[in-house]
Design a protein around this motif. Structure first.
Motif, PDB file in Angstrom:
ATOM      1  N   PHE A  24       0.838  -1.142   0.062  1.00 59.59           N
ATOM      2  CA  PHE A  24      -0.058   0.108  -0.009  1.00 59.59           C
ATOM      3  C   PHE A  24       0.862   1.181  -0.037  1.00 59.59           C
ATOM      4  O   PHE A  24       1.775   1.493   0.956  1.00 59.59           O
ATOM      5  CB  PHE A  24      -0.947  -0.063   1.081  1.00 59.59           C
ATOM      6  CG  PHE A  24      -1.970   1.028   1.253  1.00 59.59           C
ATOM      7  CD1 PHE A  24      -3.328   0.792   1.073  1.00 59.59           C
ATOM      8  CD2 PHE A  24      -1.634   2.414   1.581  1.00 59.59           C
ATOM      9  CE1 PHE A  24      -4.262   1.697   0.960  1.00 59.59           C
ATOM     10  CE2 PHE A  24      -2.559   3.604   1.553  1.00 59.59           C
ATOM     11  CZ  PHE A  24      -3.959   3.089   1.316  1.00 59.59           C
ATOM     12  N   GLY A  26       0.812   5.654  -0.169  1.00 48.99           N
ATOM     13  CA  GLY A  26      -0.093   6.632  -0.019  1.00 48.99           C
ATOM     14  C   GLY A  26       0.659   7.827  -0.425  1.00 48.99           C
ATOM     15  O   GLY A  26       1.737   8.065  -0.135  1.00 48.99           O
ATOM     16  N   VAL A  59      -4.300  10.393  -0.499  1.00 49.37           N
ATOM     17  CA  VAL A  59      -4.497  10.671   0.752  1.00 49.37           C
ATOM     18  C   VAL A  59      -5.103  12.251   1.038  1.00 49.37           C
ATOM     19  O   VAL A  59      -4.522  12.813   1.841  1.00 49.37           O
ATOM     20  CB  VAL A  59      -3.450  10.041   1.942  1.00 49.37           C
ATOM     21  CG1 VAL A  59      -3.375   8.511   1.819  1.00 49.37           C
ATOM     22  CG2 VAL A  59      -2.179  10.785   1.878  1.00 49.37           C
ATOM     23  N   HIS A  62      -5.558  12.962   4.840  1.00 50.72           N
ATOM     24  CA  HIS A  62      -4.396  13.325   5.583  1.00 50.72           C
ATOM     25  C   HIS A  62      -4.148  14.736   5.110  1.00 50.72           C
ATOM     26  O   HIS A  62      -3.524  15.345   6.076  1.00 50.72           O
ATOM     27  CB  HIS A  62      -3.312  12.517   5.110  1.00 50.72           C
ATOM     28  CG  HIS A  62      -3.133  11.258   5.597  1.00 50.72           C
ATOM     29  ND1 HIS A  62      -3.724  10.056   5.323  1.00 50.72           N
ATOM     30  CD2 HIS A  62      -2.745  11.073   7.132  1.00 50.72           C
ATOM     31  CE1 HIS A  62      -3.101   9.007   6.338  1.00 50.72           C
ATOM     32  NE2 HIS A  62      -2.998   9.392   7.608  1.00 50.72           N
ATOM     33  N   TYR A 145      -3.159  11.662  12.996  1.00 43.59           N
ATOM     34  CA  TYR A 145      -2.773  11.408  11.578  1.00 43.59           C
ATOM     35  C   TYR A 145      -2.153   9.902  11.298  1.00 43.59           C
ATOM     36  O   TYR A 145      -2.544   9.275  10.547  1.00 43.59           O
ATOM     37  CB  TYR A 145      -1.712  12.506  11.307  1.00 43.59           C
ATOM     38  CG  TYR A 145      -0.954  12.470   9.984  1.00 43.59           C
ATOM     39  CD1 TYR A 145      -1.026  13.379   9.017  1.00 43.59           C
ATOM     40  CD2 TYR A 145      -0.056  11.321   9.525  1.00 43.59           C
ATOM     41  CE1 TYR A 145      -0.627  13.365   7.795  1.00 43.59           C
ATOM     42  CE2 TYR A 145       0.583  11.354   8.350  1.00 43.59           C
ATOM     43  CZ  TYR A 145       0.613  12.424   7.570  1.00 43.59           C
ATOM     44  OH  TYR A 145       0.972  12.502   6.308  1.00 43.59           O
ATOM     45  N   MET A 149      -3.481   6.773   9.134  1.00 44.35           N
ATOM     46  CA  MET A 149      -2.496   6.003   8.152  1.00 44.35           C
ATOM     47  C   MET A 149      -2.473   4.486   8.447  1.00 44.35           C
ATOM     48  O   MET A 149      -2.506   3.679   7.462  1.00 44.35           O
ATOM     49  CB  MET A 149      -0.930   6.787   8.469  1.00 44.35           C
ATOM     50  CG  MET A 149      -0.032   5.833   7.459  1.00 44.35           C
ATOM     51  SD  MET A 149       1.404   7.035   7.306  1.00 44.35           S
ATOM     52  CE  MET A 149       2.619   5.938   6.658  1.00 44.35           C
ATOM     53  N   ASP A 152      -5.398   2.984   6.926  1.00 41.58           N
ATOM     54  CA  ASP A 152      -5.286   3.020   5.534  1.00 41.58           C
ATOM     55  C   ASP A 152      -4.257   1.674   5.113  1.00 41.58           C
ATOM     56  O   ASP A 152      -4.930   0.827   4.371  1.00 41.58           O
ATOM     57  CB  ASP A 152      -4.289   3.789   4.658  1.00 41.58           C
ATOM     58  CG  ASP A 152      -4.905   5.512   5.210  1.00 41.58           C
ATOM     59  OD1 ASP A 152      -5.941   5.471   5.190  1.00 41.58           O
ATOM     60  OD2 ASP A 152      -3.984   6.309   4.897  1.00 41.58           O
ATOM     61  N   VAL A 161       4.610  -1.649   2.952  1.00 43.39           N
ATOM     62  CA  VAL A 161       4.453  -0.169   3.008  1.00 43.39           C
ATOM     63  C   VAL A 161       5.782   0.519   2.428  1.00 43.39           C
ATOM     64  O   VAL A 161       6.628   0.563   3.194  1.00 43.39           O
ATOM     65  CB  VAL A 161       3.845   0.523   3.979  1.00 43.39           C
ATOM     66  CG1 VAL A 161       3.478   1.923   3.737  1.00 43.39           C
ATOM     67  CG2 VAL A 161       2.892  -0.405   4.689  1.00 43.39           C
ATOM     68  N   GLN A 167       8.693   8.306   7.358  1.00 42.63           N
ATOM     69  CA  GLN A 167       7.390   7.735   7.515  1.00 42.63           C
ATOM     70  C   GLN A 167       7.778   6.142   8.162  1.00 42.63           C
ATOM     71  O   GLN A 167       6.428   5.630   8.404  1.00 42.63           O
ATOM     72  CB  GLN A 167       6.808   7.359   6.236  1.00 42.63           C
ATOM     73  CG  GLN A 167       6.338   8.769   5.493  1.00 42.63           C
ATOM     74  CD  GLN A 167       5.255   9.590   6.455  1.00 42.63           C
ATOM     75  OE1 GLN A 167       4.378   9.069   7.075  1.00 42.63           O
ATOM     76  NE2 GLN A 167       5.492  10.811   6.491  1.00 42.63           N
TER      77      GLN A 167
HETATM   78  N1  TRP Z   1       1.921   9.835   5.523  1.00 47.84           N
HETATM   79  C1  TRP Z   1       2.570   9.675   4.419  1.00 47.84           C
HETATM   80  C2  TRP Z   1       3.338  10.742   3.673  1.00 47.84           C
HETATM   81  O1  TRP Z   1       3.411  11.717   4.277  1.00 47.84           O
HETATM   82  C3  TRP Z   1       1.469   9.481   3.295  1.00 47.84           C
HETATM   83  C4  TRP Z   1       0.475   8.207   3.679  1.00 47.84           C
HETATM   84  C5  TRP Z   1      -0.827   8.172   4.281  1.00 47.84           C
HETATM   85  C6  TRP Z   1       0.626   6.776   3.592  1.00 47.84           C
HETATM   86  N2  TRP Z   1      -1.466   6.951   4.483  1.00 47.84           N
HETATM   87  C7  TRP Z   1      -0.342   5.975   3.976  1.00 47.84           C
HETATM   88  C8  TRP Z   1       1.864   6.062   3.124  1.00 47.84           C
HETATM   89  C9  TRP Z   1      -0.246   4.832   4.120  1.00 47.84           C
HETATM   90  C10 TRP Z   1       1.903   4.965   3.038  1.00 47.84           C
HETATM   91  C11 TRP Z   1       1.005   4.036   3.416  1.00 47.84           C
HETATM   92  O2  TRP Z   1       4.177  10.503   2.769  1.00 47.84           O
END
Ligand code: TRP
Ligand code: AMP
Length: 344
Positions: A24, A26, A59, A62, A145, A149, A152, A161, A167
């Motif tokens: 996954f 994001g 996202v 987010h 936040y 995540m 997700d 991931v 992250q």
């Molecule tokens: N927080 C991640 C970033 O700033 C973006 C993100 C949101 C994400 N949900 C996720 C990344 C789930 C991987 C999996 O880059």
């Protein structure tokens, strides 16, 4: 992931969808995507589509953890979605959807919020950075936040991931939350692991190579994926260099090192080959060659992007199809969770 033999003893088919690990990714629609996003993330995602069972998510939930202009957010979400497809994410091979189109993410987030100790969130370093000077003014959404995540990731029983170092802590939190839920309510979630890219090129700002290239920098500091060729050439021509003359990969000369890194990422050539190509040549000549490569890389992406943005109905349909593809899995996970917790 093993490609040797399937449990039946028959040779496993290469990249059999059932055997592939689920990954996954994001990306937030919080501004116009840059060449840094492309080199550091998007092009790898595109290249790895046949290795993993991929889910890509824009996202937008987010994004609103910090203030957003509504019209800009709406546009940025569509722009990013179109650019991801234009840059090679393939709706036929991968699932690509917008986070807020799937209400299951927010529902699961609430349940996970209620089993996540605040102590775990207090340790998140990104919150401390993003909240700024006056932490009391940061939104509760910014604080939780990492739980969104985690939702997700866990909603899709994700194995891996792919993230940058910044992250990794959030993916580890998702793993801890999954483990904690599984211990309390019985096996429910796959416990995901971060996939950290080893040779992750970090692209730096064109006017200050000590900073990461980012859309939040000054106009000349980044190349947007949708920049016109003339703008790309101008920005590269103006990029900071140094007072030396040689064109070599030397980390102690961060400005030229950064430009060479971009050149290497986009041509796939070795450092030695590039140094040989530009031996005895000047910065001006190198920059012109770099600009040619960047323009040539982005041109087909921009053409596909424009075609998608000029046809809003088709873009809407792609978004709806992307969500429809992931919905059965999200619904199944959420139903199980609600039952285990006693909400159904
Ligand atoms: N927080 C991640 C970033 O700033 C973006 C993100 C949101 C994400 N949900 C996720 C990344 C789930 C991987 C999996 O880059
Ligand atoms: P962001 O735009 O910061 O949310 O990042 C989205 C993705 O792009 C993440 O995987 C980042 O690691 C990657 N990324 C962002 N900026 C850069 C950069 N300057 N160089 C390399 N990768 C980047």
């Amino acid at each position: 992931m093993s490609t040797s033999t399937a449990p039946t003893g028959k040779p496993a088919k290469a990249a059999s969808p059932a055997k592939r690990e689920r990954v996954f990714s994001g990306i937030a629609p919080s501004g116009t995507p840059t060449l840094g996003n492309y080199i550091g993330a998007i092009r790898h995602w595109a290249a790895e589509q046949d290795i993993y069972d991929n889910i890509f998510c824009v996202v937008d939930l987010h994004a609103i953890t910090v203030p957003q202009d509504p019209a800009e957010l709406r546009f940025n979400t569509r722009q990013l979605y179109a650019l991801l497809i234009a840059a090679g994410l393939d709706p036929a091979r991968s699932s690509i959807f917008v986070q807020s189109h799937m209400h299951e993410h927010t529902e699961l987030t609430w349940v996970l919020d209620c089993i996540t100790p605040t102590g775990w969130l207090n340790r998140m370093t990104q919150f401390k950075v993003k909240a700024g000077e006056d932490r009391e003014l940061a939104s509760a959404g910014l604080y939780t936040y990492p739980v969104l995540m985690a939702a997700d990731i866990l909603l899709y029983q994700t194995d891996g991931v792919p993230v940058g170092e910044d992250q990794k802590q959030h993916v580890e939190l998702a793993r801890d939350v999954a483990n904690s839920f599984n211990n309390r309510f019985g096996e429910t979630f796959v416990e995901p692991r971060p996939i950290i890219r080893e040779v992750g090129a970090r692209i730096m700002s064109l006017d200050d190579p000590s900073k990461k290239m980012s859309k939040s920098g000054s106009d000349n500091s980044y190349i947007a994926l949708i920049d016109e060729p003339a703008a790309i050439r101008k920005k590269i021509a103006r990029a900071t260099t140094d007072s030396e003359r040689t064109i070599v990969f030397d980390e102690n000369r961060p400005a030229i090192f950064n430009l060479l890194t971009i050149y290497q990422a986009l041509t796939g050539q070795s450092q030695q080959a590039i140094e040989a190509e530009f031996a005895g040549k000047g910065y001006k000549e190198f920059k012109a060659a770099l600009a040619d490569i960047v323009v040539a890389t982005l041109e087909p992406v921009q053409q596909r992007y424009k075609a998608l943005m000029d046809d809003p109905a088709s873009l809407d349909a792609l978004m709806a199809e992307g969500a429809a593809k992931v919905r059965p899995l999200a619904q199944a996970t959420l139903r199980t969770v609600l039952e285990k917790v006693g909400l159904r």
